[in-house]
Design a protein around this motif. Sequence first.
Motif, PDB file in Angstrom:
ATOM      1  N   PRO A 185     -64.627 -83.859  52.829  1.00 24.49           N
ATOM      2  CA  PRO A 185     -65.022 -82.571  52.146  1.00 24.49           C
ATOM      3  C   PRO A 185     -63.909 -82.648  50.750  1.00 24.49           C
ATOM      4  CG  PRO A 185     -65.271 -81.048  53.853  1.00 24.49           C
ATOM      5  CD  PRO A 185     -64.860 -82.722  54.220  1.00 24.49           C
ATOM      6  N   PRO A 186     -64.403 -82.882  49.376  1.00 22.16           N
ATOM      7  CA  PRO A 186     -63.926 -83.283  47.742  1.00 22.16           C
ATOM      8  C   PRO A 186     -62.646 -82.483  48.015  1.00 22.16           C
ATOM      9  CG  PRO A 186     -66.086 -82.084  47.645  1.00 22.16           C
ATOM     10  CD  PRO A 186     -66.003 -82.539  48.583  1.00 22.16           C
ATOM     11  N   LEU A 240     -62.114 -70.058  48.810  1.00 21.09           N
ATOM     12  CA  LEU A 240     -62.188 -69.458  49.803  1.00 21.09           C
ATOM     13  C   LEU A 240     -63.911 -69.611  50.875  1.00 21.09           C
ATOM     14  CD1 LEU A 240     -61.930 -66.131  47.582  1.00 21.09           C
ATOM     15  CD2 LEU A 240     -60.422 -66.964  49.672  1.00 21.09           C
ATOM     16  N   GLU A 241     -64.048 -70.551  50.621  1.00 18.00           N
ATOM     17  CA  GLU A 241     -65.655 -71.412  51.142  1.00 18.00           C
ATOM     18  C   GLU A 241     -65.366 -71.012  52.673  1.00 18.00           C
ATOM     19  OE1 GLU A 241     -69.609 -72.125  52.867  1.00 18.00           O
ATOM     20  OE2 GLU A 241     -68.917 -72.211  50.509  1.00 18.00           O
ATOM     21  N   PRO A 242     -65.820 -69.532  53.812  1.00 13.27           N
ATOM     22  CA  PRO A 242     -65.727 -69.361  55.321  1.00 13.27           C
ATOM     23  C   PRO A 242     -65.507 -70.215  55.993  1.00 13.27           C
ATOM     24  CG  PRO A 242     -66.806 -68.326  53.930  1.00 13.27           C
ATOM     25  CD  PRO A 242     -67.162 -69.256  52.879  1.00 13.27           C
ATOM     26  N   GLY A 275     -70.386 -75.833  39.696  1.00  5.87           N
ATOM     27  CA  GLY A 275     -71.067 -74.127  39.297  1.00  5.87           C
ATOM     28  C   GLY A 275     -70.062 -73.099  40.019  1.00  5.87           C
ATOM     29  N   ARG A 276     -69.071 -73.513  40.768  1.00  2.42           N
ATOM     30  CA  ARG A 276     -68.034 -72.762  40.535  1.00  2.42           C
ATOM     31  C   ARG A 276     -67.038 -72.278  40.732  1.00  2.42           C
ATOM     32  NH1 ARG A 276     -68.611 -72.963  47.731  1.00  2.42           N
ATOM     33  NH2 ARG A 276     -68.017 -71.277  47.788  1.00  2.42           N
ATOM     34  N   THR A 277     -66.589 -71.377  40.844  1.00  6.12           N
ATOM     35  CA  THR A 277     -65.017 -71.086  40.296  1.00  6.12           C
ATOM     36  C   THR A 277     -63.582 -71.982  41.873  1.00  6.12           C
ATOM     37  OG1 THR A 277     -64.024 -69.113  41.335  1.00  6.12           O
ATOM     38  CG2 THR A 277     -65.476 -69.408  38.918  1.00  6.12           C
ATOM     39  N   PRO A 336     -62.728 -73.791  36.488  1.00  5.30           N
ATOM     40  CA  PRO A 336     -64.636 -74.145  37.379  1.00  5.30           C
ATOM     41  C   PRO A 336     -63.317 -74.857  38.223  1.00  5.30           C
ATOM     42  CG  PRO A 336     -64.665 -74.476  34.394  1.00  5.30           C
ATOM     43  CD  PRO A 336     -63.429 -73.577  34.876  1.00  5.30           C
ATOM     44  N   ALA A 337     -64.187 -75.201  39.731  1.00  4.73           N
ATOM     45  CA  ALA A 337     -63.566 -75.761  40.706  1.00  4.73           C
ATOM     46  C   ALA A 337     -63.933 -77.041  40.268  1.00  4.73           C
ATOM     47  CB  ALA A 337     -64.383 -75.696  41.527  1.00  4.73           C
ATOM     48  N   PRO A 338     -62.508 -78.224  40.239  1.00  2.24           N
ATOM     49  CA  PRO A 338     -62.782 -80.131  39.575  1.00  2.24           C
ATOM     50  C   PRO A 338     -63.941 -80.766  41.057  1.00  2.24           C
ATOM     51  CG  PRO A 338     -60.379 -79.429  39.684  1.00  2.24           C
ATOM     52  CD  PRO A 338     -60.811 -78.010  40.014  1.00  2.24           C
TER      53      PRO A 338
END
Length: 356
Positions: free
Chosen positions: A277-278, A223-225, A215-217, A209-211
């Motif tokens: 962004p965090p 890899l957010e575009p 809800g995302r790995t 899980p992404a800290p």
Amino acid sequence: MASLTYRDAGVDIEAGDALVDAIKPLARSTDRSGTMGGLGGFGALFDLKAAGFKDPVLVSSTDGVGTKLRLAIDSGHHDGVGIDLVAMCVNDLVVQGAEPLFFLDYFATGKLEVAQASAVVAGIAEGCRQAGCALVGGETAEMPGMYGKGDYDLAGFSVGAAERTDLLPKPDVGAGDVLLGLLSSGVHSNGYSLVRRIVEGGNAGLKDPAPFASGRTLGEALLEPTRIYVKSVLAVHRAGLLKAAAHITGGGLPGNLPRVLPAGTVAVVDAAAWTPPPVFAWLARMGGVVPEEMLRVFNCGLGMVLVVAENSVGEATRLLQEAGETVARIGRIETAPEGDEASVRVDNLTAQWPQP
């Protein structure tokens, strides 16, 4: 020696044909005014007159995705890097006042996997639709022995045009002008060698899980575009409000903003004017990266910076927000000592900035 075929040597012509059949509808979905013909020719044609230009200057750009590809390959998420590829090229065109017209891609791999390549090209087509340019062709190279199993590389090429009188930056950029920052979607496509080193050093798994993204790995979040700013920036430019624009890529604000400013000026930026962004705070903390290094390597939350006159701020902000951008007034241009090269000064660097 027994009779050999190209497939015996590692090249599958049938797989290449299958890929072409799969991507033809994707390319057709990006058609725009000026497009001529379709995939399959030895070269692509484009009619500038049909696109509405009267005295055009062509503007071209080429780029890649960098080692972000390694994360895509390792995590098995291939569609977003196609958007990245388009973004890195077309965002460089629009800051020169150009409208992106068409795009070509180069996909190279050791053994062609049709599903993998199709996912990449689907992302490229989506990026072209976001930018309003046509995917007119490309090259798929299957090269056994050049790449490891499952590996591939990408390059993109885009051509745009601007009326001769509309090229950027404008000659009247100077002291008193305002800097508007357009927020990024994340890391975009620069600095991933450091990102990967931080992930490895923290023993973080791409499927964990992404800290910083509920809800995302971790792989999905990293890899957010890259955000494509073409339509929003063109809206401001066509309204006659834009003096200059800088695409914030490798080198961050200090390395990119001076490229569009005249000598004898300094861009004074307030780092407390926007919230990154965090993901950036996580990278800084996990890697022990000091604020100055964060600023030099990453976009730190600003994918694009626009220069407008003070009396244009309100209207430019309105147009950008209507186009879906998050806008922050981040600073101003001041006069530097005569003869000095253009530069950037970032104030309040540690006020609201990622800290190790």
